[in-house]
Scaffold this active site. Sequence first.
Site, short mmCIF file in Angstrom:
data_model
loop_
_atom_site.label_atom_id
_atom_site.label_comp_id
_atom_site.label_asym_id
_atom_site.label_seq_id
_atom_site.Cartn_x
_atom_site.Cartn_y
_atom_site.Cartn_z
CB SER A 95 -0.84 0.05 1.28
OG SER A 95 -2.14 -0.35 1.05
CB THR A 136 -12.19 8.22 0.31
OG1 THR A 136 -11.78 7.30 -0.69
CG2 THR A 136 -13.38 7.65 1.07
N GLY A 241 -8.11 8.36 -13.24
CA GLY A 241 -6.92 7.94 -14.00
C GLY A 241 -5.81 7.45 -13.07
CB CYS A 242 -4.60 8.58 -9.72
SG CYS A 242 -4.24 10.26 -10.17
CB ALA A 246 -3.53 2.83 -7.39
CD GLU A 367 -6.60 2.32 -5.39
OE1 GLU A 367 -7.27 2.68 -6.37
OE2 GLU A 367 -5.57 2.89 -5.01
#
Length: 387
Positions: A95, A136, A241-242, A246, A367
Site C-alpha cells: 500500500s 474519499t 486515472g490515478c 493503482a 480502490e
Amino acid sequence: MALHPYDLYDVRSLLSEEERAVQDTVARFTDERVIPIIGDAFDAGRFPKELVPEIAELGLLGSSLPEKYGCAGLNGVSYGLICQELERGDSGIRSFVSVQSSLCMYPIYAYGSEEQRMRWLPDMAAGKVIGCFGLTEPHGGSDPANMKTRAVRDGGDWVINGSKMWITNGNLADIAIVWAQTDEGIQGFVLEKGMPGFTAQEIKHKMSLRASVTSALFFDNVRVPDSSRLPNVKGLKGPLGCLTQARYGITWGPIGAAIACLDEALNYSKERILFDRPVAATQSAQIKLAEMARRITLAQLLVLQLGRLKDAGTMQPQQVSLAKWNNCRMAIDIARECRDLLGGAGITTEHAAIRHALNLESVITYEGTETVHQLVIGRELTGINAF
Ligand code: TGC
Ligand code: FAD
C-alpha cells in the site's frame, strides 16, 4: 519434472530477464527485511518507516516513471511484480508503495507542470518526501463525483475547505494530493504538511492494514497558490486515472498474499499429524490446496496479460476492474481457507494467514469495492449504468 507449487504454469518463463531480476530483488527484500519484522509491526499497529530508505534505494518508488525524475523507468509488468512480492510480505508495505507511486507521483507526472515534476518527483523517488492521496470523503467513497471538499479561487490563490477519510499515509505524508470541487470541475492540488488549516488525524482501532498509517484529513480555509494546482486535468477523470494505475498494481499484489498463505498452509498441513497421518494426506485438505493453486494460477495468467496490455498502451479500466475483483476475491478466500487449515494456531499473528486475511478486507474494499468493480463489468456487458 515436478512443477513449482506456486507457479504451476511456469508463468515466470514468460518474463523478460529484467522482469525476473526485479522480482528476485524484491523477493529477497521481502524475505530478509519485511517478513522477520512484519508480524510485530502489525501487532503494534506500526508502519515500519525504517524500511522506506531501502525501498527507495531499490528503485521501487515511482518505478515506472522516467529516469529523468530519479525513477527507475521500469515497465508495467515489473511494477506488478514489485507489488506482488511486497504484498507477499504484507499488504501495508505494498500500500505504501502503491500510494507513493501510483496515487502521488503519477498525478504529478501526468497532470503536473514540469516545474512541479522537478520539484517533487526526485525527492519522492528517493523517499525523502512521502505523499498521500485524498479522494474519499466520509459520506461515501464509492461515489467520488459527489465530492463536498471545495476549492474557491481568491485572486492568485485557492481556498480549500472540507475533509477526506481513510487516507493511507495521511499522518506520515509531507504532501497530499487533494481532489476538490471547483467552479470548473474537480481539480487536484498539492498541499504541504504544516500549511495553516491543514490537519491530519490518525484512524485507530483498525483490525486490518495495521502496519500502515490511515488518517482523516481536514481542510479549514487552507490557502494555496495557483502553482499548487495540477494544471493539466479537470474532472473526475483526473483521480480515476490515478486509480487505474493503482488498481493495476493491486491486481498483482494479492497474488503475493495468497502465495504466502498457501506456502504456510502447505507446510503446516504436511507436518501436522492427526488421526495418524498428515493433514495433507487427507482428500479434503488436498482438494482445498489444489483449489488454491488453481485460483492462483488463473490470477497469475490474468495479470500477466493485463500487464502486457498496459505495456502495449491498450489496457482499459474495465479490464483492470475485472482483475482487481477476481484477484482480491481469490486472495481473501485463500487466506481465510489457510487460516482454517492451521486450526487454532491460525488465529495468532505467529502465522501469516490471519494477518493477510485481515489485510485483504481492506484491499477488497479500497480502490473500488468488489461491488463497484462488478458493476463496472455489468455496465460494460449490458451498456446500462446500474450505479
Ligand atoms: P464517469 O462519470 O462515467 O466518468 C468520469 C470520467 O472519468 C473517466 N473514467 C476513467 N478514467 C480513467 N480510469 C478509470 N477507471 C475511469 N473511469 C472513468 C470517464 O471516461 C470520464 O471521462 P470524461 O472525459 O468523459 O469526463 O464515472 P464512472 O461512472 O465511470 O464512475 C463511477 C464509479 C463508481 C466507477 C467511480 O466513481 C469509482 O470508481 N468509484 C470508486 C471510487 C474509488 O475507487 N475510490 C478509491 C479511493 S483511493 C483508495 O482507495 C486508495 S487505497 C490505496 C492503498 O492504500 O493502496
Ligand atoms: P461506501 O462507498 O459507503 O460503500 C458501502 C457499501 O455500499 C459497500 O459494500 C459498497 O460496495 C456498497 N455500494 C456502493 N455503491 C453501491 C451500489 N451502487 N450498489 C450496491 N452497493 C453499493 N481513499 C483515498 O482516497 N485515499 C486513500 O489513500 C485510501 N486509503 C484507504 C485505506 C484503507 C485501509 C481503507 C479501508 C480505505 C482507504 N480509502 C482511501 C478509501 C476507500 O477507497 C473507500 O473505503 C472505498 O472506496 C469505499 O468507500 P466507503 O468506505 O465510503 O464505502
